[in-house]
Design a protein around this motif. Structure first.
Motif, mmCIF file in Angstrom:
data_model
loop_
_atom_site.group_PDB
_atom_site.id
_atom_site.type_symbol
_atom_site.label_atom_id
_atom_site.label_comp_id
_atom_site.label_asym_id
_atom_site.label_seq_id
_atom_site.Cartn_x
_atom_site.Cartn_y
_atom_site.Cartn_z
ATOM 1 N N LYS A 125 0.874 -1.171 0.000
ATOM 2 C CA LYS A 125 0.000 0.000 0.000
ATOM 3 C C LYS A 125 0.906 1.215 0.000
ATOM 4 O O LYS A 125 1.705 1.388 0.925
ATOM 5 N N GLY A 126 0.799 2.036 -1.030
ATOM 6 C CA GLY A 126 1.725 3.148 -1.171
ATOM 7 C C GLY A 126 3.115 2.598 -1.423
ATOM 8 O O GLY A 126 3.304 1.704 -2.236
ATOM 9 N N ASN A 127 4.087 3.094 -0.682
ATOM 10 C CA ASN A 127 5.460 2.606 -0.815
ATOM 11 C C ASN A 127 5.784 1.505 0.185
ATOM 12 O O ASN A 127 6.911 1.051 0.261
ATOM 13 N N LYS A 128 4.806 1.079 0.963
ATOM 14 C CA LYS A 128 5.039 0.121 2.038
ATOM 15 C C LYS A 128 4.613 -1.284 1.613
ATOM 16 O O LYS A 128 3.495 -1.493 1.155
ATOM 17 N N CYS A 129 5.526 -2.242 1.772
ATOM 18 C CA CYS A 129 5.214 -3.642 1.489
ATOM 19 C C CYS A 129 4.499 -4.215 2.715
ATOM 20 O O CYS A 129 5.027 -4.190 3.827
ATOM 21 N N ILE A 130 3.294 -4.712 2.505
ATOM 22 C CA ILE A 130 2.510 -5.277 3.603
ATOM 23 C C ILE A 130 2.835 -6.748 3.796
ATOM 24 O O ILE A 130 2.970 -7.235 4.908
ATOM 25 N N ASN A 131 2.958 -7.459 2.683
ATOM 26 C CA ASN A 131 3.191 -8.901 2.760
ATOM 27 C C ASN A 131 3.896 -9.358 1.495
ATOM 28 O O ASN A 131 3.755 -8.739 0.438
ATOM 29 N N ARG A 132 4.615 -10.462 1.624
ATOM 30 C CA ARG A 132 5.290 -11.037 0.468
ATOM 31 C C ARG A 132 5.187 -12.551 0.576
ATOM 32 O O ARG A 132 5.462 -13.126 1.621
ATOM 33 N N TYR A 133 4.768 -13.168 -0.513
ATOM 34 C CA TYR A 133 4.655 -14.623 -0.577
ATOM 35 C C TYR A 133 5.668 -15.114 -1.601
ATOM 36 O O TYR A 133 5.803 -14.524 -2.683
ATOM 37 N N VAL A 134 6.359 -16.207 -1.282
ATOM 38 C CA VAL A 134 7.417 -16.708 -2.158
ATOM 39 C C VAL A 134 7.232 -18.202 -2.389
ATOM 40 O O VAL A 134 6.952 -18.953 -1.438
ATOM 41 N N TRP A 135 7.384 -18.619 -3.654
ATOM 42 C CA TRP A 135 7.308 -20.030 -4.028
ATOM 43 C C TRP A 135 8.454 -20.337 -4.987
ATOM 44 O O TRP A 135 8.974 -19.453 -5.664
ATOM 45 N N TYR A 136 8.786 -21.598 -5.067
ATOM 46 C CA TYR A 136 9.676 -22.064 -6.115
ATOM 47 C C TYR A 136 8.898 -21.962 -7.425
ATOM 48 O O TYR A 136 7.722 -22.297 -7.484
ATOM 49 N N PHE A 137 9.529 -21.497 -8.496
ATOM 50 C CA PHE A 137 8.826 -21.250 -9.749
ATOM 51 C C PHE A 137 8.596 -22.539 -10.534
ATOM 52 O O PHE A 137 9.505 -23.101 -11.124
ATOM 53 N N CYS A 138 7.354 -22.995 -10.468
ATOM 54 C CA CYS A 138 6.919 -24.147 -11.254
ATOM 55 C C CYS A 138 5.428 -23.977 -11.531
ATOM 56 O O CYS A 138 4.770 -23.123 -10.939
ATOM 57 N N GLU A 139 4.890 -24.807 -12.409
ATOM 58 C CA GLU A 139 3.496 -24.656 -12.816
ATOM 59 C C GLU A 139 2.539 -24.829 -11.646
ATOM 60 O O GLU A 139 1.605 -24.045 -11.476
ATOM 61 N N GLU A 140 2.760 -25.822 -10.812
ATOM 62 C CA GLU A 140 1.879 -26.076 -9.658
ATOM 63 C C GLU A 140 1.851 -24.874 -8.711
ATOM 64 O O GLU A 140 0.789 -24.447 -8.265
ATOM 65 N N ASN A 141 3.017 -24.316 -8.436
ATOM 66 C CA ASN A 141 3.082 -23.158 -7.539
ATOM 67 C C ASN A 141 2.490 -21.897 -8.178
ATOM 68 O O ASN A 141 1.945 -21.047 -7.482
ATOM 69 N N PHE A 142 2.598 -21.795 -9.499
ATOM 70 C CA PHE A 142 1.970 -20.664 -10.178
ATOM 71 C C PHE A 142 0.465 -20.664 -9.913
ATOM 72 O O PHE A 142 -0.125 -19.630 -9.607
ATOM 73 N N TYR A 143 -0.167 -21.844 -10.005
ATOM 74 C CA TYR A 143 -1.615 -21.913 -9.780
ATOM 75 C C TYR A 143 -1.972 -21.620 -8.320
ATOM 76 O O TYR A 143 -2.988 -20.992 -8.038
ATOM 77 N N GLN A 144 -1.120 -22.014 -7.379
ATOM 78 C CA GLN A 144 -1.344 -21.661 -5.965
ATOM 79 C C GLN A 144 -1.232 -20.144 -5.788
ATOM 80 O O GLN A 144 -2.044 -19.526 -5.096
ATOM 81 N N ALA A 145 -0.210 -19.574 -6.398
ATOM 82 C CA ALA A 145 -0.012 -18.128 -6.302
ATOM 83 C C ALA A 145 -1.179 -17.378 -6.944
ATOM 84 O O ALA A 145 -1.656 -16.360 -6.413
#
Length: 157
Positions: A125-145
């Motif tokens: 929100k604005g210049n402030k990061c509220i949350n960050r989610y990280v996954w290994y880049f693969c097709e299954e994780n893309f759909y979760q993201a």
């Protein structure tokens, strides 16, 4: 127009314009002084159809304007809404695009992107990061993201 401005216009014989937003039309209200006097309530103007009539036309004061130009402006620009869409991307399309950015409710900006083998969903929100989610880049994780993106887009949480 305020009720006082409307009363003054009627007293001075000035034209008054009404916006019928259901039929998307503008018309001049007939304020002929030969007819019975107009009646006011806090939100309406009643204009009798003729001298002996019990029948009257009802005009909401919020849709009455002193000029045709003001009425047209209201008709064309009041109550404008915007529908936003979350961009839909398949796994292959996302790999080619590398990033999508969208706005969730409450002005929350979300960015789903990947760099090297890391898929990241940043929520801010604005210049402030509220949350960050990280996954290994693969097709299954893309759909979760993407499921998380849909949740954020709908509710902002």
């Amino acid at each position: 127009m305020t009720k006082q401005e409307l009363e003054k216009s009627i007293k001075n014989g000035e034209p008054v314009w009404y916006v019928d937003d259901i039929n998307e039309k503008i018309f001049q209200v007939d304020l002929d002084k030969r007819y019975a006097p107009q009646m006011f309530e806090d939100f309406c103007l009643y204009v009798f159809r003729d001298l002996n009539s019990r029948y009257k036309n009802e005009y909401f004061i919020e849709r009455l304007f002193a000029t045709k130009q003001q009425a047209k402006h209201y008709l064309c620009h009041a109550n404008i809404t915007r529908t936003e869409k979350l961009p839909f991307l398949t796994w292959e399309e996302f790999k080619a695009k590398e990033r999508i950015i969208f706005t969730a409710p409450k002005r929350i900006v979300c960015s789903l992107s990947y760099l090297d083998d890391i898929l990241t969903l940043s929520v801010g929100k604005g210049n402030k990061c509220i949350n960050r989610y990280v996954w290994y880049f693969c097709e299954e994780n893309f759909y979760q993201a993407y499921d998380k993106c849909v949740s954020l887009f709908k509710v902002g949480k």
